[in-house]
Structures are given as structure tokens and as C-alpha cells.
Design an enzyme around this catalytic site. Structure first.
Site, PDB file in Angstrom:
ATOM      1  N   GLU A  63       0.851  -1.203   0.000  1.00  0.00           N
ATOM      2  CA  GLU A  63       0.000   0.000   0.000  1.00  0.00           C
ATOM      3  C   GLU A  63       0.879   1.243   0.000  1.00  0.00           C
ATOM      4  O   GLU A  63       1.905   1.296   0.670  1.00  0.00           O
ATOM      5  CB  GLU A  63      -0.892  -0.009   1.261  1.00  0.00           C
ATOM      6  CG  GLU A  63      -1.838   1.177   1.334  1.00  0.00           C
ATOM      7  CD  GLU A  63      -2.763   1.145   2.561  1.00  0.00           C
ATOM      8  OE1 GLU A  63      -2.406   0.500   3.572  1.00  0.00           O
ATOM      9  OE2 GLU A  63      -3.835   1.771   2.486  1.00  0.00           O
ATOM     10  N   LYS A 147      -9.641   1.715  -2.663  1.00  0.00           N
ATOM     11  CA  LYS A 147      -9.906   1.273  -1.286  1.00  0.00           C
ATOM     12  C   LYS A 147     -11.328   1.672  -0.895  1.00  0.00           C
ATOM     13  O   LYS A 147     -11.697   2.857  -0.964  1.00  0.00           O
ATOM     14  CB  LYS A 147      -8.879   1.924  -0.353  1.00  0.00           C
ATOM     15  CG  LYS A 147      -8.926   1.451   1.089  1.00  0.00           C
ATOM     16  CD  LYS A 147      -7.763   2.100   1.849  1.00  0.00           C
ATOM     17  CE  LYS A 147      -7.541   1.539   3.224  1.00  0.00           C
ATOM     18  NZ  LYS A 147      -6.326   2.100   3.858  1.00  0.00           N
ATOM     19  N   CYS A 188      -5.770  -2.991   2.571  1.00  0.00           N
ATOM     20  CA  CYS A 188      -5.561  -2.840   4.007  1.00  0.00           C
ATOM     21  C   CYS A 188      -6.836  -2.884   4.847  1.00  0.00           C
ATOM     22  O   CYS A 188      -7.357  -3.963   5.109  1.00  0.00           O
ATOM     23  CB  CYS A 188      -4.752  -1.566   4.276  1.00  0.00           C
ATOM     24  SG  CYS A 188      -3.894  -1.683   5.868  1.00  0.00           S
TER      25      CYS A 188
HETATM   26  N1  LIG Z   1      -3.655   1.476   5.977  1.00  0.00           N
HETATM   27  C1  LIG Z   1      -4.642   0.985   6.661  1.00  0.00           C
HETATM   28  O1  LIG Z   1      -5.755   0.852   6.208  1.00  0.00           O
HETATM   29  C2  LIG Z   1      -4.301   0.572   8.063  1.00  0.00           C
HETATM   30  C3  LIG Z   1      -5.320  -0.336   8.682  1.00  0.00           C
HETATM   31  C4  LIG Z   1      -4.972  -0.727  10.066  1.00  0.00           C
HETATM   32  O2  LIG Z   1      -3.889  -0.462  10.568  1.00  0.00           O
HETATM   33  C5  LIG Z   1      -5.981  -1.434  10.837  1.00  0.00           C
HETATM   34  O3  LIG Z   1      -5.731  -1.676  12.032  1.00  0.00           O
HETATM   35  O4  LIG Z   1      -7.036  -1.773  10.306  1.00  0.00           O
END
Ligand SMILES: NC(=O)CCC(=O)C(=O)O
Length: 311
Positions: A63, A147, A188
């Protein structure tokens, strides 16, 4: 027993390489050059498991690999892509320097490339998205995923982060087809929403790959747990690819990129430094999991709705 919808490509064995990229700083050109170099190294089999598995068929970046990770940075680093689903994309005419670098890399190395994610500005609505782009071995841009779920959290005394300060969430579920598998996309925080991976799996994805950057609070608690849970829920291979940890950066990534099989077993995992991981993705484990524990054909849609069918 087939539990996949018609139209998905036949699932064949393939080699996956995951680049836990380091040296992501303020200089975008330097970030792109370093990513390009690491793609070359991954394609030549460098890294954990590379000697055993040989040349990868699909390479993954993390990412936000071309920019520092933080809401103040996204609009500054954002590039215009203007990809339209179902239409052939003209890479030469693209306004995105990252798209050009990734397309060239995929073509030169002769691999599929999931180009992590980058900040993207859509001139039609002025919004900035956190966007993954995917390239065929011919260098064509074949898929894009924005996303869907923005990372907005506040754990007092630990971490506060608000992507929605500058980003807008995407509104589509996406996958791409290769000659060896259907691969579902997410980024993520998307992993926390089981519906997204469930829909991808029901759309026939064999493998789900999410570039991601957890942090030092939620990483140790949830990163591996979520990947293994989503793999077992859906009986798919699941991989997440993080940046390497850099304690001089504004955001400290957890690292620990990994590949998990459909039984929830970890095939390979990084520590926190820059690393290339290689894994063999084998349909036998996928088929055995679905035959031995046949949840994909035991669902009770008379009791609860099938989220993959829409509302
Ligand atoms: N970059 C993200 O979306 C981080 C997501 C994250 O750390 C989580 O705990 O969920």
C-alpha cells in the site's frame, strides 16, 4: 464438487512474490526507481523461497508505495489515471508516471504485477482515492481497485488516523483474471470487512491479495488474525503486502507481509525489514479444503441473506 461460478479461469499452480518494500520517502521518483529495482530482483528469484520456487508469475507491491503514508500527503502525491472498466487503457497516453513505471516493469519482467496502491485524483469528481493498479505481462493496465473502507480510527493514547480527511472511498468490488487464477482485490482496512472478501470469493476468486500497512498498535493484535480468518472463512489463499517498517517515517508500518493458504496455514511471513517473499500457490490445498470442510455448499441462505447477491 464445483463451488465456483461459471466464467472464472481454471485454477492452476503459480508462484507469487510479495515485496515488503523499504526506502519509501518524500521523493516520488526515488520511490518509483527503488520499486522498479525490487521488481527486477523479485522477478529474478531473489528473496525468501525464491531459489525453491523460481520465477514468480505474479508480483505484489505494498500500500502507498510511491508516497509517504498520511492524509496530508495523499493530495500532494495524487496522480490521474482515468481507467474505465471494460475499455482498453492507453498506457503511453497516461498522465500517471507510476502507471508508466509499473506497466514497463510488468512487460520487461514478463510478470503479472499488482502495483500496491497509490494516491489517485479523479478529475471528474475532484476526489482523491487510495488505488491499486494491476498489469498483465504485456504491460496492459487491466484492473483498478479503489480502497472501499477508509482507515479512520482513534485509539486514545495509541493511534489516531483519518484517511477520510483527504480520501474518498471507492464503491466497487474488483478482481482480475489471469491464465492461472481469479485474484480478488482489496486494500488494508478493507480486510476488516468480511463482506468484501466474501463477495470476492463468491465471485470465483481463488486468491485474495490486499496491499496494506497496519501499524504498531493494531498490527500485532489483528494483522495475521484477520488474514488467516478471511482465508479460512472463504477457503481461499490470502496475502497481504506491507511496506517495511521505517521508524523515521511519520507512520510506522507493522510489516509482516504474509501468504496464508485456504486451511489458514502460513506459507511464508516477513519480519519488519525490507524483504521479498516467494510462495507456491497450489490448487490442491484449495480443492482439499473445500472438499474436506464443505462450507461453500452448506450455507443457509434460507436463514440469512447471501451478501454477494446485493441488497
Ligand atoms: N492502511 C490501513 O488501512 C491501516 C489499517 C490498520 O492499521 C488497521 O488496524 O485496520
Amino acid at each position: 464438487m464445483s463451488t465456483l461460478p461459471p466464467g472464472a479461469p481454471a485454477f492452476k499452480p503459480f508462484n507469487l512474490a510479495v515485496i515488503q518494500l523499504g526506502q519509501i520517502g518524500a521523493d516520488k521518483r526515488a520511490n518509483l526507481n527503488h520499486a522498479r529495482d525490487m521488481i527486477r530482483r523479485a522477478a529474478s528469484g531473489e528473496g525468501v523461497g525464491g531459489a525453491k520456487h523460481g520465477k514468480p508469475d505474479l508480483i505484489v507491491l505494498p500500500e502507498c508505495f510511491n508516497s509517504p503514508y498520511g492524509h496530508v500527503h495523499f493530495p500532494v502525491y495524487a496522480e490521474t489515471i482515468e481507467f474505465k472498466q471494460g475499455e482498453k487503457y492507453n498506457v503511453e497516453a497516461s498522465k500517471s508516471e507510476s502507471v508508466k513505471v509499473l506497466s514497463e516493469a510488468a512487460k520487461a519482467e514478463g510478470v503479472w504485477l499488482l502495483g500496491g496502491s497509490i494516491p489517485e485524483k479523479d478529475p471528474s469528481d475532484g476526489n482523491v482515492y487510495n488505488t491499486s493498479t494491476v498489469y498483465s505481462p504485456q504491460g496492459e493496465l487491466v484492473a483498478v481497485h479503489r480502497k472501499v473502507h477508509l482507515f479512520d480510527i482513534d485509539i486514545p493514547g495509541k493511534i489516531k488516523f483519518k484517511e477520510s480527511e483527504t480520501l474518498t472511498g471507492g464503491s466497487t468490488v474488483n478482481y482480475f483474471d489471469t491464465e492461472f487464477a481469479r485474484v480478488g482485490l482489496g486494500i488494508c482496512y478493507d480486510v476488516r470487512f468480511p463482506e468484501l472478501s466474501m463477495i470476492s470469493a463468491r465471485q470465483g476468486c481463488h486468491v485474495l491479495i490486499y496491499p496494506g500497512a497496519f501499524n504498531l498498535t493494531t498490527g500485532p493484535l489483528h494483522w495475521e488474525l484477520l488474514v488467516r480468518a478471511r482465508a479460512v472463512d472463504n477457503q481461499v489463499y490470502f496475502s497481504m503486502c506491507s511496506p517495511a517498517r521505517d521508524l523515521t517515517a511519520g507512520y510506522h508500518a507493522w510489516g509482516h507481509s504474509l501468504v496464508v493458504d485456504p486451511m489458514g496455514s502460513k506459507l511464508v511471513e516477513a519480519e519488519d525489514g525490507e524483504t521479498i517473499l516467494h510462495a507456491r500457490i497450489d490448487p490442491k490445498t484449495f480443492n482439499d479444503a473445500r472438499a474436506g470442510i464443505p462450507v461453500t455448499v452448506q450455507r443457509r441462505f434460507d436463514v440469512y441473506p447471501d451478501v454477494s447477491k446485493g441488497s
